[in-house]
Write a protein that holds these residues in place. Structure first.
Motif, PDB file in Angstrom:
ATOM      1  N   LEU A  92     -11.375  16.661  -0.388  1.00  0.00           N
ATOM      2  CA  LEU A  92     -12.430  16.269  -1.316  1.00  0.00           C
ATOM      3  C   LEU A  92     -13.022  14.915  -0.938  1.00  0.00           C
ATOM      4  N   VAL A  93     -12.143  13.981  -0.545  1.00  0.00           N
ATOM      5  CA  VAL A  93     -12.646  12.658  -0.139  1.00  0.00           C
ATOM      6  C   VAL A  93     -13.488  12.791   1.127  1.00  0.00           C
ATOM      7  N   PHE A  94     -13.043  13.664   2.035  1.00  0.00           N
ATOM      8  CA  PHE A  94     -13.817  13.877   3.250  1.00  0.00           C
ATOM      9  C   PHE A  94     -15.217  14.408   2.929  1.00  0.00           C
ATOM     10  N   LEU A  95     -15.276  15.365   1.986  1.00  0.00           N
ATOM     11  CA  LEU A  95     -16.576  15.928   1.623  1.00  0.00           C
ATOM     12  C   LEU A  95     -17.501  14.836   1.084  1.00  0.00           C
ATOM     13  N   LEU A  96     -16.909  13.919   0.314  1.00  0.00           N
ATOM     14  CA  LEU A  96     -17.704  12.827  -0.241  1.00  0.00           C
ATOM     15  C   LEU A  96     -18.161  11.878   0.867  1.00  0.00           C
ATOM     16  N   THR A  97     -17.243  11.642   1.823  1.00  0.00           N
ATOM     17  CA  THR A  97     -17.569  10.714   2.910  1.00  0.00           C
ATOM     18  C   THR A  97     -18.727  11.226   3.756  1.00  0.00           C
ATOM     19  N   THR A  98     -18.794  12.555   3.934  1.00  0.00           N
ATOM     20  CA  THR A  98     -19.874  13.079   4.774  1.00  0.00           C
ATOM     21  C   THR A  98     -21.241  12.733   4.190  1.00  0.00           C
ATOM     22  N   GLN A  99     -21.298  12.513   2.861  1.00  0.00           N
ATOM     23  CA  GLN A  99     -22.576  12.178   2.248  1.00  0.00           C
ATOM     24  C   GLN A  99     -23.076  10.800   2.674  1.00  0.00           C
ATOM     25  N   MET A 100     -22.187  10.010   3.268  1.00  0.00           N
ATOM     26  CA  MET A 100     -22.572   8.661   3.672  1.00  0.00           C
ATOM     27  C   MET A 100     -23.073   8.612   5.109  1.00  0.00           C
ATOM     28  N   ILE A 101     -22.890   9.710   5.819  1.00  0.00           N
ATOM     29  CA  ILE A 101     -23.281   9.692   7.225  1.00  0.00           C
ATOM     30  C   ILE A 101     -24.804   9.725   7.315  1.00  0.00           C
ATOM     31  N   PHE A 139     -19.475   2.421   9.124  1.00  0.00           N
ATOM     32  CA  PHE A 139     -18.398   1.640   8.508  1.00  0.00           C
ATOM     33  C   PHE A 139     -18.938   0.648   7.488  1.00  0.00           C
ATOM     34  N   ILE A 140     -20.148   0.154   7.707  1.00  0.00           N
ATOM     35  CA  ILE A 140     -20.762  -0.704   6.689  1.00  0.00           C
ATOM     36  C   ILE A 140     -20.927   0.087   5.394  1.00  0.00           C
ATOM     37  N   LEU A 141     -21.453   1.303   5.502  1.00  0.00           N
ATOM     38  CA  LEU A 141     -21.662   2.126   4.309  1.00  0.00           C
ATOM     39  C   LEU A 141     -20.342   2.501   3.642  1.00  0.00           C
ATOM     40  N   LEU A 142     -19.373   2.863   4.473  1.00  0.00           N
ATOM     41  CA  LEU A 142     -18.078   3.249   3.935  1.00  0.00           C
ATOM     42  C   LEU A 142     -17.454   2.072   3.200  1.00  0.00           C
ATOM     43  N   GLY A 143     -17.529   0.884   3.820  1.00  0.00           N
ATOM     44  CA  GLY A 143     -16.982  -0.318   3.196  1.00  0.00           C
ATOM     45  C   GLY A 143     -17.639  -0.570   1.855  1.00  0.00           C
ATOM     46  N   TYR A 144     -18.953  -0.444   1.816  1.00  0.00           N
ATOM     47  CA  TYR A 144     -19.678  -0.659   0.569  1.00  0.00           C
ATOM     48  C   TYR A 144     -19.211   0.314  -0.502  1.00  0.00           C
ATOM     49  N   SER A 145     -19.113   1.598  -0.128  1.00  0.00           N
ATOM     50  CA  SER A 145     -18.779   2.602  -1.138  1.00  0.00           C
ATOM     51  C   SER A 145     -17.369   2.403  -1.670  1.00  0.00           C
ATOM     52  N   VAL A 146     -16.428   2.143  -0.757  1.00  0.00           N
ATOM     53  CA  VAL A 146     -15.051   1.945  -1.197  1.00  0.00           C
ATOM     54  C   VAL A 146     -14.983   0.736  -2.123  1.00  0.00           C
ATOM     55  N   PHE A 147     -15.644  -0.348  -1.725  1.00  0.00           N
ATOM     56  CA  PHE A 147     -15.666  -1.554  -2.544  1.00  0.00           C
ATOM     57  C   PHE A 147     -16.236  -1.245  -3.927  1.00  0.00           C
ATOM     58  N   TYR A 148     -17.360  -0.515  -3.944  1.00  0.00           N
ATOM     59  CA  TYR A 148     -18.015  -0.243  -5.217  1.00  0.00           C
ATOM     60  C   TYR A 148     -17.146   0.661  -6.096  1.00  0.00           C
ATOM     61  N   LEU A 149     -16.567   1.686  -5.477  1.00  0.00           N
ATOM     62  CA  LEU A 149     -15.757   2.621  -6.250  1.00  0.00           C
ATOM     63  C   LEU A 149     -14.530   1.939  -6.825  1.00  0.00           C
ATOM     64  N   ILE A 150     -13.906   1.070  -6.009  1.00  0.00           N
ATOM     65  CA  ILE A 150     -12.714   0.395  -6.510  1.00  0.00           C
ATOM     66  C   ILE A 150     -13.089  -0.601  -7.595  1.00  0.00           C
ATOM     67  N   SER A 151     -14.171  -1.354  -7.371  1.00  0.00           N
ATOM     68  CA  SER A 151     -14.499  -2.410  -8.319  1.00  0.00           C
ATOM     69  C   SER A 151     -14.978  -1.841  -9.654  1.00  0.00           C
ATOM     70  N   THR A 152     -15.529  -0.615  -9.661  1.00  0.00           N
ATOM     71  CA  THR A 152     -15.950  -0.053 -10.939  1.00  0.00           C
ATOM     72  C   THR A 152     -14.926   0.928 -11.483  1.00  0.00           C
ATOM     73  N   GLY A 153     -13.866   1.168 -10.710  1.00  0.00           N
ATOM     74  CA  GLY A 153     -12.829   2.074 -11.199  1.00  0.00           C
ATOM     75  C   GLY A 153     -13.272   3.518 -11.277  1.00  0.00           C
ATOM     76  N   ALA A 154     -14.331   3.853 -10.541  1.00  0.00           N
ATOM     77  CA  ALA A 154     -14.872   5.207 -10.655  1.00  0.00           C
ATOM     78  C   ALA A 154     -13.951   6.250 -10.020  1.00  0.00           C
ATOM     79  N   LEU A 155     -13.051   5.795  -9.147  1.00  0.00           N
ATOM     80  CA  LEU A 155     -12.178   6.761  -8.471  1.00  0.00           C
ATOM     81  C   LEU A 155     -11.023   7.202  -9.348  1.00  0.00           C
ATOM     82  N   LYS A 156     -10.748   6.419 -10.425  1.00  0.00           N
ATOM     83  CA  LYS A 156      -9.551   6.698 -11.223  1.00  0.00           C
ATOM     84  C   LYS A 156      -9.535   8.127 -11.737  1.00  0.00           C
TER      85      LYS A 156
END
Lengths: 304, 334
Positions: free
Chosen positions: A134-143, B313-330
């Motif tokens: 599921l996380v992978f599917l979400l990650t692909t949206q960032m590519i 990796f810039i985008l991934l870093g941003y998303s992970v940061f945003y998701l963690i900081s807003t707790g949206a992944l919980k």
């Protein structure tokens, strides 16, 4: 500013059930001055939103010798449908639209089949790697599309798929799958599993429970995903440009319309006419489906 | 060729493709069925069969190309060295940060411009969308008509809108300049002056993006019960306090994914910066258009691959940061 006006106005307006109306759902109780302001603001927004679109209509109606004019009237004085005639009967516009249509329908069908089945596995079963998947599917949206373009282009050259539909259809349908799975999984999750379990007790197989019970109940979500895949592929430019290359017979409408726009000074009217012709059905489909698409988006979004 | 033949030709090719795909799917499912259900009798046989087509498709079209791209990012692959590129280690990644990405523009200014582009766009989208949604959420005459007209820019195909705007930024015949000259102001060189070209890109994308945000926010507003506001008023909350303490927090479940997605879409937006930048000014390029040019105009495949991973990796870093900081992944971890 609005807040202050609101405060001073509501105290004088008629109270509702003993209380003043809130800005956030009130309205009929507002002073006429405030209502006027709100209408003016919305009319301004409407003008900004639709004037550029009306300009396209206007340019499409211009006769060839007055193509480049500084007239701002929406219906030009000597309006003619000549550009539409040229686009429909002398350019290959209909072929472009046809190409786009067959590619898009094929893409949407394959995409829905791939997503509907995998989403069921994600919704109803626990299997190792489910979370990672599921996380992978979400990650692909960032590519970024351009990122996948480099390897896909070179691999397509090596596989001999440049200049054919095959590569394009497969690429469209597969890249739409991750998002579709999220939407469908969200929808399946809202359907109680009891129905399928009851069916299984009555002797249905897993496949029958999926095909006979869940799929018919999921028609709205399947329609959303079909539409989503359809519109994405229908409007896509970059993959088509890179994969179809310069094969004149296979151009999709975005590529064809872009060619017309590139000859700005001579074909602005034809570009505009082609744009209007392709926009009207797209827009109707879109406006009709917008509410379903949005509910699909927010469903997937909130779950994600 | 006659048009009718072309039509049959394209139909034939498409039908054949669909048949191929279906045949491959049926073949794989048959093998899996015999192997997993009949021979191994796995409990998870059915979900594996369900997942197989998508997994295989994603592996061939997403995972494998990405791994392959990772590999060529360590080589000097280009048009000249296409057949047998040689391994050059991390040189491409070093070059991304030290050498011009295209002809003149370096990585850091490009990153700065892309962030500026994203922040300005998303701010305008959210603010504009919020204002319009608040106005449209009130009962009034003509509300449905206003709403239908305001979302029109979202309904027309993006490529049509962007190409139409590209024409409208023409120096002599575009309407922004006609309007300017008609009120006595000098016309603007939208397509040649670097900063004006950037502003032209922003205008186009803000125009395109506000309708979507206002529809999403309007959906969120309509799900907020009146009772909250009534309760707030009993306690004497001002309009601003109601907005701050009722509207915004209750909009958050809608706003958070919309802002994350909006940021990623804007950061990755290709059509607007690519087409409004008619004269290929490097000063108007953002990351993804620079990536496209590096790959398909300069044909530096190895370098572009490294550049692509940096962007990712810039985008991934941003998303992970945003998701963690807003707790949206919980919610997902439950």
């Amino acid at each position: 500013m609005t807040a202050q006006t609101q405060q001073s106005n509501v105290s004088t307006s008629k109270p509702v059930r003993g209380r003043k109306r809130s800005f956030f759902y009130g309205g009929r109780q507002d002073s006429s001055f405030k209502r006027l302001l709100i209408h003016l603001a919305l009319i301004l927004a409407v003008i900004i939103a639709i004037y550029p679109i009306l300009r396209v209509v206007s340019v499409s109606l211009r006769p060839g010798d007055r193509l480049l004019s500084t007239d701002l009237a929406i219906i030009p004085p000597d309006a003619t449908l000549e550009n539409y005639r040229v686009v429909l009967f002398e350019k290959e516009f209909l072929l472009w639209v046809w190409n786009s249509l067959v590619i898009t329908v094929a893409t949407a069908i394959i995409g829905v089949i791939l997503a509907a089945t995998s989403a069921y596995a994600f919704s109803r079963y626990n299997f190792p790697g489910k979370g990672v998947g599921l996380v992978f599917l979400l990650t692909t949206q960032m590519i970024p599309a351009a990122m996948l373009m480099v390897p896909l282009y070179i691999l397509a050259i090596r596989a001999g798929l440049v200049g054919t539909y095959r590569g394009l259809i497969v690429a469209y349908s597969v890249t739409a799958v991750p998002f579709s799975i999220w939407i469908l999984k969200g929808y399946y999750d809202t359907i109680p599993i009891d129905l399928e379990e009851a069916a299984k007790i009555d002797g249905a197989s897993e496949l029958e429970a999926f095909m006979r019970i869940l799929l018919p109940l999921s028609t709205p979500a399947l329609a959303i995903v079909f539409l989503f895949n359809f519109t994405t592929a229908w409007n896509e430019y970059l993959f088509a440009r890179v994969i179809l290359g310069s094969n004149e017979q296979l151009l999709t409408w975005p590529l064809g319309v872009q060619r017309l726009q590139a000859q700005f000074t001579t074909a602005w009217g034809q570009f505009s006419a082609a744009s209007i012709l392709v926009t009207i059905p797209t827009m109707l489909l879109f406006l009709w489906s917008a509410k379903y698409l949005i509910s699909g988006l927010t469903l997937g979004g909130v779950k994600g | 060729m006659a048009p009718i033949e072309l039509i049959f030709k394209s139909l034939g090719e498409v039908a054949l493709t669909v048949l191929y795909v279906l045949a491959i799917v049926v073949f794989i499912e048959a093998i899996l069925y015999v192997l997993l259900m009949r021979i191994l009798k796995l409990r998870l046989a059915f979900p594996i069969m369900l997942l197989a087509p998508a997994v295989i498709g994603l592996t061939i079209l997403v995972i494998y190309p990405l791994l392959w791209e990772a590999r060529i990012s360590f080589t000097n692959m280009s048009l000249r060295a296409f057949k047998d590129p040689s391994f050059i280690g991390l040189q491409n990644y070093v070059r991304v940060f030290t050498e011009p990405v295209l002809k003149q523009v370096n990585f850091l200014p490009l990153l700065g411009r892309t962030i500026l582009w994203t922040v300005i766009n998303v701010s305008f989208h959210v603010l504009g969308g919020l204002v319009l949604a608040l106005l449209l959420n009130r009962p009034m005459r003509g509300r449905a008509l206003y709403r239908a007209l305001i979302i029109l820019p979202w309904a027309i195909p993006q490529i049509v809108a962007v190409l139409a705007w590209r024409g409208e930024f023409n120096f002599e015949f575009g309407y922004p300049n006609i309007l300017l000259t008609s009120v006595g102001l000098p016309p603007i060189r939208w397509l040649t002056a670097p900063s004006w070209n950037f502003i032209a890109m922003l205008m186009t994308n803000i125009w395109l993006g506000i309708p979507f945000m206002s529809v999403i926010i309007l959906g969120g507003l309509q799900s907020i019960s009146h009772e909250y506001y009534e309760a707030g008023q009993i306690d004497g909350a001002s309009t601003w306090q109601q907005f701050r303490n009722i509207t915004l927090p209750l909009l958050q479940p809608v706003l958070t994914p919309a802002i994350i997605l909006g940021t990623i879409w804007t950061f990755n937006n290709f059509n607007v910066p690519f087409f409004i930048n008619q004269n290929e000014l490097e000063t108007s390029d953002i990351m993804v258009t620079a990536l496209f040019r590096a790959a398909f105009q300069y044909n530096r495949y190895g370098f572009s691959a490294a550049f692509a991973f940096v962007i990712f990796f810039i985008l991934l870093g941003y998303s992970v940061f945003y998701l963690i900081s807003t707790g949206a992944l919980k919610g997902d971890k439950e």
